[in-house]
Scaffold this motif. Structure first.
Motif, mmCIF file in Angstrom:
data_model
loop_
_atom_site.group_PDB
_atom_site.id
_atom_site.type_symbol
_atom_site.label_atom_id
_atom_site.label_comp_id
_atom_site.label_asym_id
_atom_site.label_seq_id
_atom_site.Cartn_x
_atom_site.Cartn_y
_atom_site.Cartn_z
ATOM 1 N N ILE A 17 -16.189 87.041 -15.208
ATOM 2 C CA ILE A 17 -16.160 85.622 -14.848
ATOM 3 C C ILE A 17 -16.509 85.429 -13.378
ATOM 4 N N LYS A 18 -17.099 84.269 -13.065
ATOM 5 C CA LYS A 18 -17.216 83.848 -11.679
ATOM 6 C C LYS A 18 -15.805 83.586 -11.152
ATOM 7 N N LEU A 19 -15.441 84.223 -10.066
ATOM 8 C CA LEU A 19 -14.073 84.098 -9.575
ATOM 9 C C LEU A 19 -13.726 82.661 -9.203
ATOM 10 N N ALA A 20 -14.704 81.920 -8.715
ATOM 11 C CA ALA A 20 -14.436 80.530 -8.367
ATOM 12 C C ALA A 20 -14.067 79.717 -9.601
ATOM 13 N N ALA A 21 -14.673 80.058 -10.752
ATOM 14 C CA ALA A 21 -14.391 79.331 -11.993
ATOM 15 C C ALA A 21 -12.978 79.609 -12.489
ATOM 16 N N ALA A 22 -12.447 80.789 -12.183
ATOM 17 C CA ALA A 22 -11.114 81.155 -12.653
ATOM 18 C C ALA A 22 -10.020 80.321 -12.010
ATOM 19 N N GLU A 23 -10.358 79.570 -10.974
ATOM 20 C CA GLU A 23 -9.372 78.713 -10.320
ATOM 21 C C GLU A 23 -9.141 77.418 -11.092
ATOM 22 N N SER A 24 -10.014 77.139 -12.060
ATOM 23 C CA SER A 24 -9.836 75.963 -12.910
ATOM 24 C C SER A 24 -9.524 76.417 -14.326
ATOM 25 N N CYS A 64 -19.451 80.348 -17.515
ATOM 26 C CA CYS A 64 -19.047 80.965 -16.248
ATOM 27 C C CYS A 64 -18.775 82.454 -16.419
ATOM 28 N N GLY A 65 -18.981 82.968 -17.625
ATOM 29 C CA GLY A 65 -18.757 84.388 -17.890
ATOM 30 C C GLY A 65 -18.784 84.657 -19.377
ATOM 31 N N MET A 66 -18.291 85.831 -19.755
ATOM 32 C CA MET A 66 -18.255 86.184 -21.171
ATOM 33 C C MET A 66 -17.173 87.209 -21.467
ATOM 34 N N VAL A 67 -16.826 87.305 -22.721
ATOM 35 C CA VAL A 67 -15.839 88.280 -23.172
ATOM 36 C C VAL A 67 -16.467 89.676 -23.121
ATOM 37 N N VAL A 68 -15.756 90.619 -22.529
ATOM 38 C CA VAL A 68 -16.192 92.019 -22.493
ATOM 39 C C VAL A 68 -15.611 92.770 -23.691
ATOM 40 N N ASN A 69 -14.298 92.699 -23.840
ATOM 41 C CA ASN A 69 -13.594 93.310 -24.978
ATOM 42 C C ASN A 69 -12.484 92.381 -25.424
ATOM 43 N N ALA A 70 -12.125 92.451 -26.695
ATOM 44 C CA ALA A 70 -11.044 91.603 -27.214
ATOM 45 C C ALA A 70 -10.372 92.314 -28.371
ATOM 46 N N GLU A 71 -9.068 92.109 -28.502
ATOM 47 C CA GLU A 71 -8.316 92.688 -29.615
ATOM 48 C C GLU A 71 -7.099 91.827 -29.886
ATOM 49 N N VAL A 94 -10.182 77.515 -17.973
ATOM 50 C CA VAL A 94 -11.317 78.195 -18.596
ATOM 51 C C VAL A 94 -11.063 78.280 -20.093
ATOM 52 N N ARG A 95 -12.128 78.032 -20.874
ATOM 53 C CA ARG A 95 -11.984 77.988 -22.331
ATOM 54 C C ARG A 95 -12.981 78.922 -23.012
ATOM 55 N N LEU A 96 -12.626 79.332 -24.212
ATOM 56 C CA LEU A 96 -13.411 80.283 -24.987
ATOM 57 C C LEU A 96 -14.439 79.562 -25.847
ATOM 58 N N GLY A 97 -15.713 79.991 -25.745
ATOM 59 C CA GLY A 97 -16.752 79.493 -26.637
ATOM 60 C C GLY A 97 -17.427 78.219 -26.201
ATOM 61 N N SER A 98 -16.690 77.301 -25.638
ATOM 62 C CA SER A 98 -17.217 76.036 -25.132
ATOM 63 C C SER A 98 -16.146 75.404 -24.252
ATOM 64 N N ALA A 99 -16.516 74.321 -23.589
ATOM 65 C CA ALA A 99 -15.552 73.624 -22.731
ATOM 66 C C ALA A 99 -14.471 72.941 -23.544
ATOM 67 N N GLN A 100 -14.653 72.888 -24.869
ATOM 68 C CA GLN A 100 -13.642 72.313 -25.757
ATOM 69 C C GLN A 100 -12.880 73.386 -26.535
ATOM 70 N N THR A 140 -19.023 86.718 -26.350
ATOM 71 C CA THR A 140 -18.740 85.286 -26.453
ATOM 72 C C THR A 140 -18.653 84.680 -25.057
ATOM 73 N N GLU A 141 -19.356 83.590 -24.839
ATOM 74 C CA GLU A 141 -19.354 82.960 -23.524
ATOM 75 C C GLU A 141 -18.067 82.177 -23.287
ATOM 76 N N ILE A 142 -17.702 82.057 -22.019
ATOM 77 C CA ILE A 142 -16.530 81.270 -21.632
ATOM 78 C C ILE A 142 -16.981 80.187 -20.661
ATOM 79 N N PHE A 143 -16.229 79.066 -20.618
ATOM 80 C CA PHE A 143 -16.655 77.892 -19.873
ATOM 81 C C PHE A 143 -15.498 77.338 -19.035
ATOM 82 N N SER A 144 -15.828 76.932 -17.830
ATOM 83 C CA SER A 144 -14.872 76.246 -16.971
ATOM 84 C C SER A 144 -14.961 74.743 -17.241
ATOM 85 N N VAL A 145 -13.818 74.082 -17.350
ATOM 86 C CA VAL A 145 -13.839 72.638 -17.591
ATOM 87 C C VAL A 145 -14.387 71.879 -16.386
#
Length: 352
Positions: free
Chosen positions: A320-327, A300-307, A329-335, A288-293
């Motif tokens: 994830i792009k480390l620069a994106a982690a400073e803002s 900006c990245g994706m889920v590797v594992n989840a439980e 970040v949301r799962l699946g879309s920017a919303q 699943t892709e992840i998005f920076s607002v």
């Protein structure tokens, strides 16, 4: 394996199947209903979603040494080791745990990947004196965690492996120490179905019988990633911290993708890494892709594992792009639901 699965069903195990083409059985939970909280300590979990490839022959170690990211030729008999199998482009096709046996070397990986990885490795054996067979049916794997687990295991292994990925052998099988999770020791016991059936009543007197989620959640807490069908060929090892947890040896010589992996290591500061996060969501699947607002139009990245940890929250490892982690970040879309980043149990160091 069938004998073992039938026994577990008699103990109240509830099964499902994975969504992959391999239709791998999954042990969901014991009893009529799944508990709202995934066990974190003092549990025993049958690990039926993993498979085993046994490599034997005079040149088995040399062959695997030329294929995997870690040193196989100098693998100590008293230790297990993480390793990756990469494409020629340096992207991980599989993450493995390997260890020596009396007959050769064992490779552990998800069953959904096992057939394709074994077939691919077999293509490169050529004239090497090495043989690869599916060893899953002849072994049972149990994941155990907590102080009570350490105590009860001494019935079969009087001296427990102390260091991470150390290995102990006895007439009862193989015991491997795994990285701690939730502040407690973890072990994997590889044995026969007969031994597991005999030991089960003694184990479950003091440990909670749990589904695969307990072991998978512990792997996430310990920061150990696993490649699945959804994430094959998505990551160079460093993108999921694989070299930080001992999965890559940069001095061992050539293997598929080695030049790209080495280049990623020595170009300087890494721009992508794997982080630990939690999210309140209905679901979160690998891939699943992840998005920076701050840049909502592209992932900006994706889920590797989840439980799932409980009814409301999911723990995950995300690349994830480390620069994106400073803002934010949301799962699946920017919303989508907000990811809340958590500390990893090891530092994110850059190549020297």
């Amino acid at each position: 394996m069938t004998t073992w699965l039938n026994f577990l069903a008699e103990q109240g195990a509830q099964f499902g199947t994975s969504g992959s083409a391999e239709a791998v059985p999954e042990l969901l939970h014991f009893g009529a209903q799944m508990t709202s909280e995934t066990p974190r300590t003092d549990f025993v979990a049958p690990i039926i979603y993993l498979g085993l490839i046994a490599a034997s022959g005079d040149e088995a170690a040399h062959f695997l040494h030329s294929q995997l990211t870690n040193d196989v030729e100098h693998l100590d008999a008293g230790a297990a080791r993480l390793a990756g199998y990469c494409s020629p482009k340096g992207r991980l096709l599989a993450s493995l745990l390997i260890w020596k046996t009396a007959d050769g070397i064992m490779l552990q990986l998800p069953r959904e990947l096992q057939a394709s990885v074994q077939k691919r490795l077999q293509m490169f054996v050529l004239r090497a004196k090495a043989r690869l067979i599916d060893a899953t049916e002849n072994h049972v794997m149990l994941g155990l965690a907590g102080p009570a687990a350490s105590k009860v295991l001494q019935q079969w292994f009087p001296v427990l492996p102390a260091a991470i990925y150390d290995k102990a052998e006895s007439a009862a099988g193989t015991l491997i120490r795994h990285p701690d999770a939730f502040g407690t020791a973890r072990y994997q016991w590889i044995t026969t179905a007969a031994q597991a059936v005999e030991a089960w009543p003694q184990l479950t007197k003091v440990l909670q019988a749990a589904g695969a989620a307990a072991w998978q959640l512990a792997e996430i807490d310990s920061g150990v990633p696993h490649i699945s069908i959804a994430t094959q060929e998505k990551f160079v090892p460093q993108m999921i911290n694989f070299e930080l947890i001992g999965g890559v040896n940069f001095r061992k010589g050539c293997y598929p993708g080695q030049e790209i992996v080495a280049r990623s290591q020595y170009l300087g500061k890494l721009k992508r890494r794997m982080l630990h996060a939690k999210v309140s969501a209905a679901s979160a699947e690998p891939g699943t892709e992840i998005f920076s607002v701050s840049d909502p139009e592209q992932p900006c990245g994706m889920v590797v594992n989840a439980e799932r940890t409980n009814a409301q929250e999911i723990a995950c490892l995300v690349e994830i792009k480390l620069a994106a982690a400073e803002s934010e970040v949301r799962l699946g879309s920017a919303q989508g639901p907000v990811l809340l980043f958590q500390p990893l149990p090891y530092p994110l160091t850059d190549p020297v």
